[in-house]
Design a protein around this motif. Structure first.
Motif, PDB file in Angstrom:
ATOM      1  N   PHE A 251       0.833  -1.208   0.000  1.00 44.13           N
ATOM      2  CA  PHE A 251       0.000   0.000   0.000  1.00 44.13           C
ATOM      3  C   PHE A 251       0.863   1.252   0.000  1.00 44.13           C
ATOM      4  CE2 PHE A 251      -1.767   3.388   2.649  1.00 44.13           C
ATOM      5  CZ  PHE A 251      -2.865   3.748   1.893  1.00 44.13           C
ATOM      6  N   THR A 252       1.894   1.278   0.843  1.00 44.69           N
ATOM      7  CA  THR A 252       2.746   2.460   0.949  1.00 44.69           C
ATOM      8  C   THR A 252       3.576   2.677  -0.305  1.00 44.69           C
ATOM      9  OG1 THR A 252       2.882   2.102   3.337  1.00 44.69           O
ATOM     10  CG2 THR A 252       4.510   3.582   2.356  1.00 44.69           C
ATOM     11  N   THR A 253       4.142   1.592  -0.834  1.00 43.85           N
ATOM     12  CA  THR A 253       5.094   1.716  -1.946  1.00 43.85           C
ATOM     13  C   THR A 253       4.415   1.888  -3.285  1.00 43.85           C
ATOM     14  OG1 THR A 253       6.596   0.285  -0.681  1.00 43.85           O
ATOM     15  CG2 THR A 253       7.127   0.673  -3.002  1.00 43.85           C
ATOM     16  N   TYR A 254       3.289   1.218  -3.492  1.00 48.65           N
ATOM     17  CA  TYR A 254       2.703   1.187  -4.833  1.00 48.65           C
ATOM     18  C   TYR A 254       1.328   1.882  -4.894  1.00 48.65           C
ATOM     19  CZ  TYR A 254       6.390  -2.258  -5.489  1.00 48.65           C
ATOM     20  OH  TYR A 254       7.600  -2.880  -5.539  1.00 48.65           O
ATOM     21  N   VAL A 255       0.371   1.343  -4.147  1.00 54.22           N
ATOM     22  CA  VAL A 255      -1.006   1.819  -4.280  1.00 54.22           C
ATOM     23  C   VAL A 255      -1.129   3.296  -3.898  1.00 54.22           C
ATOM     24  CG1 VAL A 255      -3.395   1.473  -3.548  1.00 54.22           C
ATOM     25  CG2 VAL A 255      -1.861  -0.498  -3.835  1.00 54.22           C
ATOM     26  N   PHE A 256      -0.642   3.642  -2.714  1.00 55.67           N
ATOM     27  CA  PHE A 256      -0.773   5.022  -2.242  1.00 55.67           C
ATOM     28  C   PHE A 256      -0.038   5.992  -3.162  1.00 55.67           C
ATOM     29  CE2 PHE A 256       0.981   8.550   0.230  1.00 55.67           C
ATOM     30  CZ  PHE A 256      -0.189   9.144   0.650  1.00 55.67           C
TER      31      PHE A 256
ATOM     32  N   LEU B 239      -7.081   5.701  16.017  1.00 56.23           N
ATOM     33  CA  LEU B 239      -6.773   5.912  14.601  1.00 56.23           C
ATOM     34  C   LEU B 239      -7.823   6.801  13.924  1.00 56.23           C
ATOM     35  CD1 LEU B 239      -5.581   2.329  13.560  1.00 56.23           C
ATOM     36  CD2 LEU B 239      -4.176   4.327  14.065  1.00 56.23           C
ATOM     37  N   ALA B 240      -9.092   6.589  14.275  1.00 52.51           N
ATOM     38  CA  ALA B 240     -10.147   7.419  13.697  1.00 52.51           C
ATOM     39  C   ALA B 240     -10.003   8.876  14.136  1.00 52.51           C
ATOM     40  CB  ALA B 240     -11.515   6.882  14.110  1.00 52.51           C
ATOM     41  N   SER B 241      -9.668   9.094  15.411  1.00 53.17           N
ATOM     42  CA  SER B 241      -9.467  10.456  15.912  1.00 53.17           C
ATOM     43  C   SER B 241      -8.261  11.105  15.243  1.00 53.17           C
ATOM     44  CB  SER B 241      -9.276  10.434  17.428  1.00 53.17           C
ATOM     45  OG  SER B 241     -10.379   9.825  18.057  1.00 53.17           O
ATOM     46  N   TRP B 242      -7.207  10.321  15.065  1.00 58.39           N
ATOM     47  CA  TRP B 242      -6.008  10.798  14.378  1.00 58.39           C
ATOM     48  C   TRP B 242      -6.367  11.255  12.954  1.00 58.39           C
ATOM     49  CZ3 TRP B 242      -1.142   7.245  13.348  1.00 58.39           C
ATOM     50  CH2 TRP B 242      -0.095   8.032  12.853  1.00 58.39           C
ATOM     51  N   SER B 243      -7.159  10.457  12.266  1.00 57.66           N
ATOM     52  CA  SER B 243      -7.566  10.803  10.898  1.00 57.66           C
ATOM     53  C   SER B 243      -8.395  12.083  10.877  1.00 57.66           C
ATOM     54  CB  SER B 243      -8.356   9.649  10.280  1.00 57.66           C
ATOM     55  OG  SER B 243      -7.599   8.459  10.256  1.00 57.66           O
ATOM     56  N   LEU B 244      -9.349  12.199  11.807  1.00 61.84           N
ATOM     57  CA  LEU B 244     -10.203  13.388  11.840  1.00 61.84           C
ATOM     58  C   LEU B 244      -9.410  14.646  12.157  1.00 61.84           C
ATOM     59  CD1 LEU B 244     -13.347  11.951  13.691  1.00 61.84           C
ATOM     60  CD2 LEU B 244     -13.151  12.562  11.270  1.00 61.84           C
TER      61      LEU B 244
ATOM     62  N   PHE C 154      -4.171   4.914   8.062  1.00 59.85           N
ATOM     63  CA  PHE C 154      -4.584   3.740   7.302  1.00 59.85           C
ATOM     64  C   PHE C 154      -3.519   2.651   7.343  1.00 59.85           C
ATOM     65  CE2 PHE C 154      -5.422   1.277   3.429  1.00 59.85           C
ATOM     66  CZ  PHE C 154      -6.782   1.008   3.609  1.00 59.85           C
ATOM     67  N   ARG C 155      -2.250   3.046   7.312  1.00 57.41           N
ATOM     68  CA  ARG C 155      -1.176   2.048   7.404  1.00 57.41           C
ATOM     69  C   ARG C 155      -1.238   1.307   8.737  1.00 57.41           C
ATOM     70  NH1 ARG C 155       3.955   5.639   6.089  1.00 57.41           N
ATOM     71  NH2 ARG C 155       4.984   3.857   7.087  1.00 57.41           N
ATOM     72  N   TRP C 156      -1.471   2.056   9.814  1.00 61.05           N
ATOM     73  CA  TRP C 156      -1.574   1.407  11.118  1.00 61.05           C
ATOM     74  C   TRP C 156      -2.865   0.598  11.255  1.00 61.05           C
ATOM     75  CZ3 TRP C 156       2.191   0.488  14.283  1.00 61.05           C
ATOM     76  CH2 TRP C 156       3.337   1.291  14.255  1.00 61.05           C
TER      77      TRP C 156
END
Length: 365
Positions: free
Chosen positions: A31-36, A99-104, A62-64
């Motif tokens: 995900f980190t190297t290609y998709v993202f 993680l959700a709070s971090w994203s928000l 998302f990675r975590w």
């Protein structure tokens, strides 16, 4: 438990558990190297800045999240039970909330970048300092909600905690008096808008350019490039001069001419200087004063009072320099000299008979 681990079934479950965890670690790497990076480059090439900023904000959470899902699935196949199922679910939910709070909170920071564009499209006059302040408030609310939800998840009585705060509210208010004062000072600055980010201001405490405002303080960059942090309570109670809001900038000074300047020459110099200022395209036409002001000790003082259209410091100095050069040309053409401090000493010659008295008088000095 250790005997079960030695069985074939135990080894199989251990292998599956490790394999599942390794698979999700690999998915995280893919995900980190290609998709993202693929979607990020696609958004940048299409100039979809909003999508690119959202992806950057959600990348690390998302990675975590991928790792968290991997751990959760791997624990189902793990031959041991290091924690109970109830505790496992609580840990998973708590981590997901973090993680959700971090994203928000990351997304709320992106809103600061989108805010000027939205305001421009809606043709609204809103100060740019408001959005960073609102973003900080939103982040505090998100953090408080996350903490309360996690506390409820682990069985803590949040209502009782809030009630306890109510009982100790007086002590808390006294302890946090300065902090609350700074908070309300920041609200006053945001609502009254005496300045905004990037403005050049001057107060009894500091002079410089405003860089940021937080709940507690305002950061000001001085002209010596020092960063000064001023408490909002102090700043909101001080007189603030906002030089960036000037529509015009003042120039006022005395021009001292020598005492041997004839009256007609003086009147002609005053008229020519006034005409020059009126014709100057960078001088504000509303207020132009050139007057013979006073008889000074060693000069005839002409008072000049006018304003420049440019308010930035460099432009203001350039206009002032141009005015000074033109005044010098007028004085040279009119053959009028600028006065400098002088003092005339008159010595009276006494007769020889008064010489002893003069010598005695000199002896006193």
């Amino acid at each position: 438990m250790f005997t079960d681990f030695l069985t074939v079934d135990g080894w199989l479950h251990l292998g599956i558990s490790v394999g599942v965890f390794a698979l999700f670690i690999g998915l995280r790497k893919v995900f980190t190297t290609y998709v993202f990076k693929f979607f990020l480059r696609f958004a940048e090439r299409r100039n979809i800045n909003t999508a690119a900023n959202i992806m950057l904000a959600l990348e690390k959470p998302f990675r975590w999240l991928i790792v968290l899902i991997g751990i959760f699935i791997a624990l189902h196949y793990f031959p041991f039970e290091p924690i109970s199922d109830t505790t496992e679910k609580k840990l998973f939910r708590s981590t997901f909330i973090v993680l959700a709070s971090w994203s928000l909170m990351n997304l709320s920071s992106i809103a600061t970048l989108l805010f000027p564009k939205i305001i421009k499209k809606l043709d609204m006059d809103v100060d740019q300092i408001i959005m960073p302040f609102i973003t900080k408030i939103i982040n505090v609310i998100i953090f408080a909600l996350a903490v309360s939800i996690i506390a409820e998840e682990w069985g803590f009585n949040v209502n009782g905690f809030v009630a306890g705060l109510g009982l100790g509210g007086l002590a808390f208010a006294l302890a946090a008096k300065e902090t609350l004062s700074n908070l309300f000072g920041g609200i006053v600055i945001v609502t009254e808008k005496p300045f905004t980010i990037g403005d050049w201001i001057k107060t009894p405490s500091v002079e410089g350019t405003v860089e940021d405002i937080t709940f507690r303080s305002t950061k000001i960059r001085t002209f010596a490039q020092a960063l000064v942090t001023v408490p909002n309570s102090t700043l909101s109670n001080e007189p603030i001069i906002n030089w960036s809001k000037m529509g015009k900038r003042q120039i006022a000074f005395h021009l001292g001419l020598s005492y041997d300047t004839p009256k007609k020459k003086l009147e002609q110099v005053i008229t020519r200087i006034e005409d020059m200022l009126i014709r100057h395209d960078q001088i504000h036409p509303d207020t132009i004063l050139v007057k013979f002001d006073q008889f000074n000790d060693s000069s005839l003082d002409v008072y000049l009072y006018f304003f420049t259209n440019l308010t930035d410091f460099a432009g203001h100095l350039n206009i002032k320099e141009d005015i000074n050069f033109q005044i010098m040309e007028i004085l040279e053409e009119e053959n009028v000299s600028i006065a400098f401090p002088t003092r005339t000493l008159i010595v009276q010659s006494d007769s020889m008979e008064n010489k002893p008295e003069l010598e005695n008088a000199r002896g006193l000095y």
